[in-house]
Enzyme design. Structure first.
Site, PDB file in Angstrom:
ATOM      1  N   GLY A  17       0.796  -1.233   0.000  1.00  0.00           N
ATOM      2  CA  GLY A  17       0.000   0.000   0.000  1.00  0.00           C
ATOM      3  C   GLY A  17       0.820   1.271   0.000  1.00  0.00           C
ATOM      4  O   GLY A  17       0.279   2.364  -0.219  1.00  0.00           O
ATOM      5  N   SER A  18       2.137   1.174   0.220  1.00  0.00           N
ATOM      6  CA  SER A  18       2.983   2.373   0.260  1.00  0.00           C
ATOM      7  C   SER A  18       3.701   2.631  -1.061  1.00  0.00           C
ATOM      8  O   SER A  18       4.454   3.593  -1.182  1.00  0.00           O
ATOM      9  CB  SER A  18       4.039   2.205   1.362  1.00  0.00           C
ATOM     10  OG  SER A  18       4.744   0.987   1.172  1.00  0.00           O
ATOM     11  N   GLY A  19       3.482   1.792  -2.073  1.00  0.00           N
ATOM     12  CA  GLY A  19       4.201   1.932  -3.336  1.00  0.00           C
ATOM     13  C   GLY A  19       3.448   2.762  -4.367  1.00  0.00           C
ATOM     14  O   GLY A  19       2.437   3.403  -4.063  1.00  0.00           O
ATOM     15  N   TYR A 146      11.097 -13.026 -11.901  1.00  0.00           N
ATOM     16  CA  TYR A 146       9.860 -12.303 -11.562  1.00  0.00           C
ATOM     17  C   TYR A 146       8.677 -12.892 -12.336  1.00  0.00           C
ATOM     18  O   TYR A 146       7.588 -13.104 -11.785  1.00  0.00           O
ATOM     19  CB  TYR A 146      10.101 -10.848 -11.944  1.00  0.00           C
ATOM     20  CG  TYR A 146       8.967  -9.871 -11.849  1.00  0.00           C
ATOM     21  CD1 TYR A 146       8.658  -9.236 -10.648  1.00  0.00           C
ATOM     22  CD2 TYR A 146       8.247  -9.499 -12.991  1.00  0.00           C
ATOM     23  CE1 TYR A 146       7.658  -8.276 -10.583  1.00  0.00           C
ATOM     24  CE2 TYR A 146       7.249  -8.540 -12.934  1.00  0.00           C
ATOM     25  CZ  TYR A 146       6.951  -7.930 -11.731  1.00  0.00           C
ATOM     26  OH  TYR A 146       5.966  -6.974 -11.672  1.00  0.00           O
ATOM     27  N   THR A 174       0.039  -2.994 -17.736  1.00  0.00           N
ATOM     28  CA  THR A 174       1.243  -2.778 -18.539  1.00  0.00           C
ATOM     29  C   THR A 174       2.168  -1.851 -17.727  1.00  0.00           C
ATOM     30  O   THR A 174       1.993  -1.709 -16.526  1.00  0.00           O
ATOM     31  CB  THR A 174       0.860  -2.166 -19.898  1.00  0.00           C
ATOM     32  OG1 THR A 174      -0.043  -1.082 -19.667  1.00  0.00           O
ATOM     33  CG2 THR A 174       0.184  -3.207 -20.792  1.00  0.00           C
ATOM     34  N   LYS A 197      16.856  11.308 -14.331  1.00  0.00           N
ATOM     35  CA  LYS A 197      18.067  11.599 -15.114  1.00  0.00           C
ATOM     36  C   LYS A 197      17.947  12.948 -15.839  1.00  0.00           C
ATOM     37  O   LYS A 197      18.903  13.715 -15.904  1.00  0.00           O
ATOM     38  CB  LYS A 197      18.254  10.525 -16.199  1.00  0.00           C
ATOM     39  CG  LYS A 197      18.843   9.224 -15.725  1.00  0.00           C
ATOM     40  CD  LYS A 197      19.053   8.332 -16.970  1.00  0.00           C
ATOM     41  CE  LYS A 197      19.501   6.946 -16.614  1.00  0.00           C
ATOM     42  NZ  LYS A 197      19.622   6.074 -17.791  1.00  0.00           N
TER      43      LYS A 197
HETATM   44  P1  NAP Z   1       6.583  -0.293  -5.637  1.00  0.00           P
HETATM   45  O1  NAP Z   1       6.285   1.143  -5.827  1.00  0.00           O
HETATM   46  O2  NAP Z   1       8.008  -0.733  -5.633  1.00  0.00           O
HETATM   47  O3  NAP Z   1       5.885  -0.781  -4.299  1.00  0.00           O
HETATM   48  C1  NAP Z   1       6.092  -2.080  -3.818  1.00  0.00           C
HETATM   49  C2  NAP Z   1       5.265  -2.256  -2.588  1.00  0.00           C
HETATM   50  O4  NAP Z   1       5.455  -3.590  -2.102  1.00  0.00           O
HETATM   51  C3  NAP Z   1       5.666  -1.295  -1.453  1.00  0.00           C
HETATM   52  O5  NAP Z   1       4.513  -0.953  -0.731  1.00  0.00           O
HETATM   53  C4  NAP Z   1       6.588  -2.164  -0.619  1.00  0.00           C
HETATM   54  O6  NAP Z   1       6.646  -1.742   0.741  1.00  0.00           O
HETATM   55  C5  NAP Z   1       5.884  -3.514  -0.747  1.00  0.00           C
HETATM   56  N1  NAP Z   1       6.772  -4.636  -0.479  1.00  0.00           N
HETATM   57  C6  NAP Z   1       7.892  -4.986  -1.156  1.00  0.00           C
HETATM   58  N2  NAP Z   1       8.472  -6.070  -0.584  1.00  0.00           N
HETATM   59  C7  NAP Z   1       7.688  -6.397   0.488  1.00  0.00           C
HETATM   60  C8  NAP Z   1       7.760  -7.385   1.478  1.00  0.00           C
HETATM   61  N3  NAP Z   1       8.754  -8.283   1.518  1.00  0.00           N
HETATM   62  N4  NAP Z   1       6.801  -7.410   2.434  1.00  0.00           N
HETATM   63  C9  NAP Z   1       5.807  -6.509   2.431  1.00  0.00           C
HETATM   64  N5  NAP Z   1       5.675  -5.549   1.505  1.00  0.00           N
HETATM   65  C10 NAP Z   1       6.609  -5.488   0.546  1.00  0.00           C
HETATM   66  O7  NAP Z   1       5.877  -1.183  -6.744  1.00  0.00           O
HETATM   67  P2  NAP Z   1       4.551  -0.895  -7.593  1.00  0.00           P
HETATM   68  O8  NAP Z   1       4.999  -0.424  -8.924  1.00  0.00           O
HETATM   69  O9  NAP Z   1       3.572  -0.103  -6.801  1.00  0.00           O
HETATM   70  O10 NAP Z   1       4.023  -2.388  -7.806  1.00  0.00           O
HETATM   71  C11 NAP Z   1       2.803  -2.841  -7.230  1.00  0.00           C
HETATM   72  C12 NAP Z   1       2.365  -4.093  -7.962  1.00  0.00           C
HETATM   73  O11 NAP Z   1       2.142  -3.787  -9.335  1.00  0.00           O
HETATM   74  C13 NAP Z   1       3.424  -5.211  -7.938  1.00  0.00           C
HETATM   75  O12 NAP Z   1       2.786  -6.444  -7.714  1.00  0.00           O
HETATM   76  C14 NAP Z   1       4.024  -5.160  -9.332  1.00  0.00           C
HETATM   77  O13 NAP Z   1       4.521  -6.406  -9.724  1.00  0.00           O
HETATM   78  C15 NAP Z   1       2.827  -4.719 -10.149  1.00  0.00           C
HETATM   79  N6  NAP Z   1       3.159  -4.063 -11.425  1.00  0.00           N
HETATM   80  C16 NAP Z   1       3.943  -2.935 -11.440  1.00  0.00           C
HETATM   81  C17 NAP Z   1       4.255  -2.365 -12.672  1.00  0.00           C
HETATM   82  C18 NAP Z   1       5.121  -1.129 -12.770  1.00  0.00           C
HETATM   83  O14 NAP Z   1       5.430  -0.715 -13.905  1.00  0.00           O
HETATM   84  N7  NAP Z   1       5.504  -0.497 -11.672  1.00  0.00           N
HETATM   85  C19 NAP Z   1       3.761  -2.923 -13.855  1.00  0.00           C
HETATM   86  C20 NAP Z   1       2.960  -4.048 -13.781  1.00  0.00           C
HETATM   87  C21 NAP Z   1       2.652  -4.621 -12.557  1.00  0.00           C
HETATM   88  P3  NAP Z   1       7.724  -0.620   1.229  1.00  0.00           P
HETATM   89  O15 NAP Z   1       7.232   0.693   0.684  1.00  0.00           O
HETATM   90  O16 NAP Z   1       7.698  -0.672   2.696  1.00  0.00           O
HETATM   91  O17 NAP Z   1       9.047  -1.031   0.620  1.00  0.00           O
HETATM   92  P1  GDP Z   2      10.370  -3.351 -18.873  1.00  0.00           P
HETATM   93  O1  GDP Z   2       9.292  -2.596 -19.569  1.00  0.00           O
HETATM   94  O2  GDP Z   2       9.841  -4.461 -18.029  1.00  0.00           O
HETATM   95  O3  GDP Z   2      11.437  -3.814 -19.820  1.00  0.00           O
HETATM   96  O4  GDP Z   2      11.083  -2.416 -17.796  1.00  0.00           O
HETATM   97  P2  GDP Z   2      11.586  -0.900 -17.750  1.00  0.00           P
HETATM   98  O5  GDP Z   2      10.507  -0.016 -17.251  1.00  0.00           O
HETATM   99  O6  GDP Z   2      12.850  -0.956 -16.963  1.00  0.00           O
HETATM  100  O7  GDP Z   2      11.894  -0.430 -19.254  1.00  0.00           O
HETATM  101  C1  GDP Z   2      13.001  -0.922 -19.951  1.00  0.00           C
HETATM  102  C2  GDP Z   2      13.135  -0.296 -21.340  1.00  0.00           C
HETATM  103  O8  GDP Z   2      13.429   1.100 -21.234  1.00  0.00           O
HETATM  104  C3  GDP Z   2      14.296  -0.931 -22.097  1.00  0.00           C
HETATM  105  O9  GDP Z   2      14.052  -0.839 -23.500  1.00  0.00           O
HETATM  106  C4  GDP Z   2      15.455  -0.031 -21.704  1.00  0.00           C
HETATM  107  O10 GDP Z   2      16.536  -0.103 -22.626  1.00  0.00           O
HETATM  108  C5  GDP Z   2      14.754   1.340 -21.756  1.00  0.00           C
HETATM  109  N1  GDP Z   2      15.409   2.367 -20.921  1.00  0.00           N
HETATM  110  C6  GDP Z   2      15.986   3.509 -21.389  1.00  0.00           C
HETATM  111  N2  GDP Z   2      16.530   4.205 -20.403  1.00  0.00           N
HETATM  112  C7  GDP Z   2      16.267   3.527 -19.253  1.00  0.00           C
HETATM  113  C8  GDP Z   2      16.565   3.774 -17.884  1.00  0.00           C
HETATM  114  O11 GDP Z   2      17.205   4.762 -17.506  1.00  0.00           O
HETATM  115  N3  GDP Z   2      16.106   2.852 -16.982  1.00  0.00           N
HETATM  116  C9  GDP Z   2      15.384   1.753 -17.360  1.00  0.00           C
HETATM  117  N4  GDP Z   2      14.926   0.914 -16.427  1.00  0.00           N
HETATM  118  N5  GDP Z   2      15.105   1.485 -18.650  1.00  0.00           N
HETATM  119  C10 GDP Z   2      15.548   2.360 -19.582  1.00  0.00           C
END
Ligand code: NAP
Ligand code: GDP
Length: 324
Positions: A17-19, A146, A174, A197
């Site tokens: 919930g904090s992410g 993953y 996505t 960056k």
């Molecule tokens: P995030 O910002 O990194 O947040 C991750 C969350 O999980 C935080 O609340 C973290 O808590 C918690 N967490 C991590 N490890 C834990 C553990 N061992 N025990 C309890 N809590 C834990 O990630 P997000 O992007 O919000 O991702 C949320 C979900 O969406 C994930 O299941 C991810 O796979 C999915 N998702 C994300 C993306 C993306 O592009 N970001 C895309 C597709 C799916 P703390 O804050 O305390 O560390």
């Molecule tokens: P993905 O969508 O699961 O592959 O994860 P990312 O969000 O890390 O995106 C990766 C894509 O963005 C790849 O094509 C990388 O080469 C490109 N990319 C370009 N600059 C960056 C950067 O600074 N960080 C990351 N994570 N990816 C980058």
């Protein structure tokens, strides 16, 4: 999108919930009227429980006794962290997911919505990818740890339904971006890493270094849109089969397009360097949102440039608390 079902009010536990995604759900619940009368929403972080540990998982479920769970907690990172730590991604996520789902089962939780990701789809596939294709071949090598852990959530959901009739399901977002993202340059996802960056490059008067060629393509969903859709899924989506949550195929953009949008949002006029010695990862993972559109034909997604602008504005205004 809130419905008025005549059932007992939900007590919803949101893991992670904090992410990025958790904060977006919290915003929709607290600021957009996403919470119905009598409901209780609890947002967990690692401070409440390390969900890798089954004892801590049980204790936090005992404490809150949820009726519903949104399961977001995961070890999460961008391409370059995955390439370094596939084993940690596999093991931590397998444990977290099994602990959460099995504890939910043992404590009689009515519904769980877990989060998969479009990067778990098969690498060698036809496009667009849809919900029926998740297990049709190995995922991309860069994030296989993953991906296999996440795929097992879908397998486990089907097994809970078969053996116990539980309605535990999953959504497949996505690439997500928005406020509260992880803006770390080494470990973050592409948009958040590039926002940080570009901000640094503007301040220092240096070029921005983009990893890879800039030609891979991605569908980006703004976290606040995703938060609203996950709340809808918790209330209304009754299938066990997962549901892709994405913008349309024609809204997919190249990394190069996204770099230009970030430069516009931050008013960056310097040079952009594409470091082709670095990985491109998956070239594309184009997902179909046709199933979502059958349920919600009128849902409006935030246009990408607008979402990037709001994320950059948030990052600048919250630089001191942002994860960098
Ligand atoms: P995030 O910002 O990194 O947040 C991750 C969350 O999980 C935080 O609340 C973290 O808590 C918690 N967490 C991590 N490890 C834990 C553990 N061992 N025990 C309890 N809590 C834990 O990630 P997000 O992007 O919000 O991702 C949320 C979900 O969406 C994930 O299941 C991810 O796979 C999915 N998702 C994300 C993306 C993306 O592009 N970001 C895309 C597709 C799916 P703390 O804050 O305390 O560390
Ligand atoms: P993905 O969508 O699961 O592959 O994860 P990312 O969000 O890390 O995106 C990766 C894509 O963005 C790849 O094509 C990388 O080469 C490109 N990319 C370009 N600059 C960056 C950067 O600074 N960080 C990351 N994570 N990816 C980058």
């Amino acid at each position: 999108m809130a419905s008025e079902r005549k059932t007992a009010p939900m007590r919803v536990l949101v893991t992670g919930g904090s992410g990025l995604v958790g904060k977006a759900i919290e915003h929709a619940v607290q600021q957009e009227g996403g919470k119905l009368e009598g409901e209780e929403w609890i947002f967990l972080s690692t401070k409440d429980a390390n969900l890798v540990d089954v004892g801590q998982t049980r204790a936090v479920f005992e404490k809150h006794r949820p009726t519903h769970v949104i399961h977001l907690a995961a070890k999460v990172g961008g391409l370059f962290l995955h390439m370094k730590e596939n084993l940690h991604f596999l093991r931590d996520n397998i444990k977290i997911n099994d602990n959460v789902l099995q504890t939910a089962h043992e404590m009689g939780v009515t519904k769980v919505v877990s989060c998969l990701s479009s990067c778990i789809f098969p690498d060698k596939t036809t496009y667009p990818i849809d919900e029926t294709m998740i297990h049709n071949g190995p995922p991309h090598d860069s994030n296989f740890g993953y991906s296999h852990a996440k795929r097992m959530i879908d397998v486990q959901n089907r097994a809970y339904f078969q053996q116990f009739g539980h309605r535990y399901t999953a959504v497949i977002p996505t690439n997500v971006f928005g406020p509260y993202d992880n803006f770390n340059i080494e470990n973050g996802h592409v948009l958040s890493a590039l926002i940080n960056k570009t901000h640094k490059a503007k301040t220092a008067g240096t070029p921005v270094n983009v990893c890879g060629s800039g030609s891979p393509r991605r569908q980006f969903i703004y976290s606040l849109d995703l938060g609203r859709l996950i709340i809808w899924a918790l209330r209304e989506y009754d299938e066990i089969e997962p549901l892709i949550l994405s913008v349309a195929e024609e809204d997919e953009v190249s990394i190069k397009d996204a770099v230009h949008m970030i430069a516009d949002a931050l008013d960056f006029k310097g040079k952009v360097h594409f470091d082709t010695s670095m990985s491109d990862g998956q070239l594309k993972k184009t997902a179909s949102n046709a199933k979502l559109r059958r349920y919600l034909p009128d849902f409006t997604f935030t246009p990408l440039q607008k979402g990037i602008q709001m994320t950059c504005d948030w990052f600048i205004a919250n630089y001191d608390i942002a994860r960098t």
